[in-house]
Scaffold this motif. Sequence first.
Motif, short mmCIF file in Angstrom:
data_model
loop_
_atom_site.label_atom_id
_atom_site.label_comp_id
_atom_site.label_asym_id
_atom_site.label_seq_id
_atom_site.Cartn_x
_atom_site.Cartn_y
_atom_site.Cartn_z
N GLY A 143 -7.64 21.72 3.09
CA GLY A 143 -6.69 22.66 2.54
C GLY A 143 -7.12 24.10 2.73
N GLU A 144 -6.33 24.99 2.17
CA GLU A 144 -6.60 26.42 2.25
C GLU A 144 -7.78 26.80 1.37
N TYR A 145 -8.18 28.06 1.48
CA TYR A 145 -9.35 28.53 0.74
C TYR A 145 -9.14 28.47 -0.78
N THR A 146 -7.91 28.39 -1.24
CA THR A 146 -7.63 28.32 -2.67
C THR A 146 -7.52 26.88 -3.18
N ALA A 147 -7.56 25.92 -2.27
CA ALA A 147 -7.35 24.52 -2.64
C ALA A 147 -8.58 23.93 -3.32
N LEU A 148 -8.33 22.92 -4.14
CA LEU A 148 -9.41 22.14 -4.73
C LEU A 148 -9.92 21.13 -3.71
N ASP A 149 -11.18 20.74 -3.84
CA ASP A 149 -11.75 19.70 -2.98
C ASP A 149 -11.27 18.35 -3.51
N GLN A 150 -10.31 17.76 -2.82
CA GLN A 150 -9.76 16.48 -3.23
C GLN A 150 -10.01 15.43 -2.16
N VAL A 151 -10.06 14.18 -2.61
CA VAL A 151 -10.22 13.04 -1.71
C VAL A 151 -9.12 12.03 -2.02
N GLU A 152 -8.54 11.50 -0.96
CA GLU A 152 -7.61 10.39 -1.09
C GLU A 152 -8.41 9.13 -0.76
N ALA A 153 -8.57 8.25 -1.73
CA ALA A 153 -9.30 7.01 -1.54
C ALA A 153 -8.33 5.84 -1.65
N THR A 154 -8.38 4.97 -0.66
CA THR A 154 -7.56 3.77 -0.69
C THR A 154 -8.50 2.57 -0.77
N PHE A 155 -8.27 1.74 -1.76
CA PHE A 155 -9.07 0.53 -1.96
C PHE A 155 -8.22 -0.65 -1.53
N THR A 156 -8.62 -1.34 -0.46
CA THR A 156 -7.90 -2.50 0.05
C THR A 156 -8.60 -3.75 -0.45
N GLY A 157 -7.89 -4.52 -1.23
CA GLY A 157 -8.48 -5.70 -1.86
C GLY A 157 -9.04 -6.68 -0.87
N THR A 158 -10.19 -7.24 -1.23
CA THR A 158 -10.78 -8.34 -0.48
C THR A 158 -11.08 -9.43 -1.50
N GLY A 159 -10.20 -10.41 -1.56
CA GLY A 159 -10.26 -11.40 -2.62
C GLY A 159 -9.23 -11.08 -3.69
N PRO A 160 -9.29 -11.83 -4.79
CA PRO A 160 -8.24 -11.70 -5.79
C PRO A 160 -8.31 -10.41 -6.60
N LEU A 161 -7.14 -9.98 -7.05
CA LEU A 161 -7.01 -8.96 -8.09
C LEU A 161 -6.70 -9.76 -9.35
N THR A 162 -7.62 -9.77 -10.28
CA THR A 162 -7.53 -10.63 -11.43
C THR A 162 -7.07 -9.89 -12.67
N PRO A 163 -6.01 -10.36 -13.33
CA PRO A 163 -5.66 -9.77 -14.63
C PRO A 163 -6.81 -10.04 -15.62
N ILE A 164 -7.21 -9.02 -16.36
CA ILE A 164 -8.28 -9.14 -17.35
C ILE A 164 -7.78 -8.61 -18.69
N THR A 165 -8.52 -8.91 -19.74
CA THR A 165 -8.24 -8.31 -21.04
C THR A 165 -8.66 -6.86 -20.96
N ASN A 166 -7.80 -5.97 -21.41
CA ASN A 166 -8.10 -4.55 -21.35
C ASN A 166 -9.37 -4.27 -22.16
N PRO A 167 -10.44 -3.80 -21.49
CA PRO A 167 -11.71 -3.59 -22.20
C PRO A 167 -11.69 -2.46 -23.20
N ILE A 168 -10.65 -1.60 -23.15
CA ILE A 168 -10.57 -0.52 -24.13
C ILE A 168 -9.43 -0.73 -25.12
N ALA A 169 -8.91 -1.96 -25.17
CA ALA A 169 -7.85 -2.29 -26.13
C ALA A 169 -8.43 -2.21 -27.54
N PRO A 170 -7.60 -1.78 -28.49
CA PRO A 170 -8.11 -1.70 -29.88
C PRO A 170 -8.41 -3.07 -30.45
#
Length: 156
Positions: free
Chosen positions: A129-156
């Motif tokens: 970006g331009e000199y005024t831009a923030l240093d940002q990264v676009e990260a893409t995570f491509t699954g290898t194996g299952p995406l498993t539903p879990i119990t939300n670890p920060i649930a009350p």
Amino acid sequence: MTTPTETALARRWRLEINMGTAEAPSWALCPGVTEFQWTAEPNIEDSTSYDTDGWTENTKTAQAWEVSTTFNRKHTPDDTAYSPVHEKIRTAFFAYGDDSKVHLRFMDRNGLPEAYEGKALVNWAPSGGEYTALDQVEATFTGTGPLTPITNPIAP
């Protein structure tokens, strides 16, 4: 139970990276997230036969998942180190084998039940970006194996 009336916000997602091992996980927040999207697309194949009287049948044969996120790079005040979480993601991008996989989980930061965990390969793309831009990264995570539903670890 009350009837839901509030609209959830996109910023409800919290991304965490395992900084430990599979046997002894140590979950750490990925700081600075400004965008977050995830998908889990099924592969559907036509399984219609003469036995269906002309009605189409379909079978789910596989599923792929992906998390796309953009984050602001974070570093120490003395400019000597980046966020350890960002560095774990970046170094996985350049690695091969098991070192190229990132163990991640994401969940509703408000404690609602939606939460998932899996391992993924990383694509790391600095935004530039331009000199005024923030240093940002676009990260893409491509699954290898299952995406498993879990119990939300920060649930009350």
